[in-house]
Design an enzyme around this catalytic site. Structure first.
Site, mmCIF file in Angstrom:
data_model
loop_
_atom_site.group_PDB
_atom_site.id
_atom_site.type_symbol
_atom_site.label_atom_id
_atom_site.label_comp_id
_atom_site.label_asym_id
_atom_site.label_seq_id
_atom_site.Cartn_x
_atom_site.Cartn_y
_atom_site.Cartn_z
ATOM 1 N N CYS A 188 0.866 -1.111 0.004
ATOM 2 C CA CYS A 188 -0.051 0.049 0.134
ATOM 3 C C CYS A 188 0.829 1.236 0.004
ATOM 4 O O CYS A 188 1.343 1.588 -0.833
ATOM 5 C CB CYS A 188 -0.959 0.007 1.159
ATOM 6 S SG CYS A 188 -2.454 1.142 1.053
ATOM 7 N N HIS A 202 -3.364 -6.158 2.078
ATOM 8 C CA HIS A 202 -3.252 -6.261 3.475
ATOM 9 C C HIS A 202 -3.628 -7.604 3.900
ATOM 10 O O HIS A 202 -3.894 -8.559 3.319
ATOM 11 C CB HIS A 202 -4.184 -5.138 4.265
ATOM 12 C CG HIS A 202 -3.808 -3.714 4.115
ATOM 13 N ND1 HIS A 202 -2.522 -3.141 4.394
ATOM 14 C CD2 HIS A 202 -4.254 -2.889 3.140
ATOM 15 C CE1 HIS A 202 -2.598 -2.037 3.764
ATOM 16 N NE2 HIS A 202 -3.730 -1.702 3.192
#
Length: 237
Positions: A91, A188
């Protein structure tokens, strides 16, 4: 001893990304290889001496906090990347090793300029479970929660094709980036517990660079890991 370096975990550690370091450490230890986890935060004098490098997600404010320190380590990071050091960038750190990240307020956060990509924030977030098909790692599962829209340069290799979810930008069915031994992704979870093939890829490259030969066959725990993978893949978006 294999050293696992976490890049800026104080500011870039959302959604359990720290767990990726623990997965790598344990999978090394189960194979008889000592491993330590070292953190690098802004201002730390430790430098970037390590074998595997991890970076997590963070809010725009977190990216802004680390920007100055990151700029001071660009040459070292580029040398590591071009030299084949294994990295998993999630990310925010995936975005920041690219060229630029433009926030929703129009502020430009300068990236390291190492990865062939640019990112800009959108007004809505891409949230939910993700499933990819990767030529290298098979089916990959994880969870995305990002407002960034990342566009990689033409000809670059994504981590995988999106089967479910949005991926880099919700438009081109691509998720993540493969560049030398760097894996950039929005996934994630943390991502490694349910995707052991990615974990062992990072480990294998680190051992190879150190001239160490270790058998990386399946571990007894992988039966549980595969169950976790199947469960994640079966969850609704």
């Amino acid at each position: 001893m294999i050293r696992i370096v976490q890049l800026y975990p104080r500011d870039m550690n959302l959604y359990g990304d720290w767990g990726n370091a623990r997965v790598l450490q344990k999978r090394l230890q189960w194979r008889g290889v000592d491993a330590e986890i070292v953190d690098h935060n802004p201002g730390d004098p430790t430098g970037l001496d390590g074998d595997i490098f991890l970076g997590g997600g963070g809010q725009d404010a977190g990216q802004d906090k680390i920007q100055e320190d990151l700029q001071g380590h660009i040459d070292a990071l580029r040398e590591l990347v071009e030299g084949g050091a294994p990295m998993l960038l999630i990310c925010g750190m995936y975005q920041l090793l690219g060229r630029t990240f433009v926030t929703g307020e129009g502020k430009v956060i300068k990236g390291a300029g190492i990865l062939p990509l640019d990112t800009h924030a959108s007004t809505d977030r891409l949230i939910g479970n993700v499933t990819l098909e990767s030529p290298e790692f098979g089916q990959v599962v994880g969870y995305e929660n990002h407002s960034g829209r990342t566009y990689v340069d033409a000809g670059s290799e994504p981590l995988g094709k999106v089967l479910r979810g949005a991926g880099n930008n919700g438009e081109d069915q691509q998720e993540g980036l493969r560049y030398h031994n760097v894996i950039g992704t929005y996934l994630h979870g943390p991502v490694l517990p349910a995707n052991p093939r990615i974990a062992d890829f990072l480990i294998a490259k680190a051992l190879e660079r150190r001239g160490m030969t270790v058998e990386l066959g399946p571990l007894p725990v992988d039966e549980i890991t595969e169950k976790a993978h199947r469960t994640a893949a079966s969850r609704p978006r």
